[in-house]
Each structure stands twice: as C-alpha cells, then as structure tokens.
Design an enzyme around this catalytic site. Sequence first.
Site, short mmCIF file in Angstrom:
data_model
loop_
_atom_site.label_atom_id
_atom_site.label_comp_id
_atom_site.label_asym_id
_atom_site.label_seq_id
_atom_site.Cartn_x
_atom_site.Cartn_y
_atom_site.Cartn_z
N THR A 99 0.85 -1.19 0.00
CA THR A 99 0.00 0.00 0.00
C THR A 99 0.89 1.24 0.00
O THR A 99 2.07 1.17 0.36
CB THR A 99 -0.97 -0.01 1.19
OG1 THR A 99 -0.21 -0.08 2.40
CG2 THR A 99 -1.92 -1.20 1.12
N THR A 115 1.63 4.42 1.64
CA THR A 115 2.51 4.90 2.72
C THR A 115 3.43 3.78 3.20
O THR A 115 4.61 3.99 3.46
CB THR A 115 1.69 5.46 3.89
OG1 THR A 115 0.88 6.53 3.42
CG2 THR A 115 2.59 5.95 5.01
N CYS A 116 2.90 2.58 3.26
CA CYS A 116 3.68 1.43 3.74
C CYS A 116 4.85 1.13 2.82
O CYS A 116 5.97 0.87 3.28
CB CYS A 116 2.78 0.20 3.86
SG CYS A 116 1.30 0.48 4.86
N SER A 117 4.62 1.16 1.51
CA SER A 117 5.65 0.79 0.54
C SER A 117 6.57 1.94 0.14
O SER A 117 7.71 1.72 -0.22
CB SER A 117 4.99 0.24 -0.73
OG SER A 117 4.41 -1.02 -0.46
N LEU A 153 8.18 1.05 5.23
CA LEU A 153 9.13 -0.05 5.07
C LEU A 153 10.51 0.44 4.61
O LEU A 153 11.52 0.07 5.22
CB LEU A 153 8.58 -1.11 4.13
CG LEU A 153 9.53 -2.28 3.82
CD1 LEU A 153 9.86 -3.08 5.09
CD2 LEU A 153 8.91 -3.18 2.76
#
Length: 166
Positions: free
Chosen positions: A57, A59-61, A65
């Site tokens: 997703t 913000t996550c990617s 992370l």
Amino acid sequence: MSLQAGDAFPSGVVFKYIPWTEEANDITACGIPINFDASKEWADKKVVLFSVPGAFTPTCSISHLPGFITSLPALKAKGVQTVAVIASNDPYVMSAWGKANKVTGEEFLFLSDPDAKFSESIGWASGGRTGRYAVIIDHGKVTYAAIETQKGTLEASGAEAVLAHL
C-alpha cells in the site's frame, strides 16, 4: 488494552511467516508458511516490531518499510537483533513484499498477523486490519510502543522515531 513502555511483551504471540531462503528468493516462488512464536523467539533479544495496515500500500511501501530498510545498520548499531514488520496480509503476500524490496535473511522478518489477532489484542486494529504502530522489545520487556493517530503519518512508528527511542 494497548502496550505501554514497561509492560512485558505478551505471552502466546504467534505470527505466520515464510522463512527466507536463497533458493526461493524469486518473487514468484512460494514457500510453506509456518508459525513464528514471537514470545519465545524474542524473549532474549532486542527487537523492533512495526506494523502497517497493508503490504504494497502507498505509505507502507513508499515510506514506512523503506525507512526501516535504510535504517537497518543504525538499528543494528543500537543493539537491535531483529526487525520485524507485521500486517494482516497472508504470509504469501508478506513474503513477496520482502522479496519485492530485496530484503534477504532472517534479521528482517515479514510476518503475518492473521485476522489482525495480535493487533486486536492490544487494541491497535480496525476492521480486521493492523494499525500503523511500532514497538521496541528488549529481552521480553516493552520499552517503547506507539500508534499513529493520523492516517499516512510516521511520526510515532517510523524508523526515525524508533531510533530516537533506542
């Protein structure tokens, strides 16, 4: 009840994951999911656990992370032995996310929190998905635990925030 600094890391915390292996490093290779008994495995280690609402997703990617991947040497310099990311995605997705980001080895784990069971138990899940949070565990004791209160931010759970609390 949410985790707080000073709490013992809960017992019986089991995630699912697919151990990284060199022969199954191709993103299309599937491994066999196994249980990861975090309570046992982390009892004598310094660990950073961070949670994302979903692998792959935005913000996550794009930010969450990668911040931890880039900061791995600094985290190690502060005595962190394991960095683990969890999401409610299944172990196959989490494994592929690690491979897509070229993360190898067992010092950075991509773990599945099925049905957000662990996150729900600490009050940091919503609608079956894990929240965005970070926890530092030092030999079974929580020394930092914080959840983001604003969507898409990394003020409490990003690598910089975690490094500041080590």
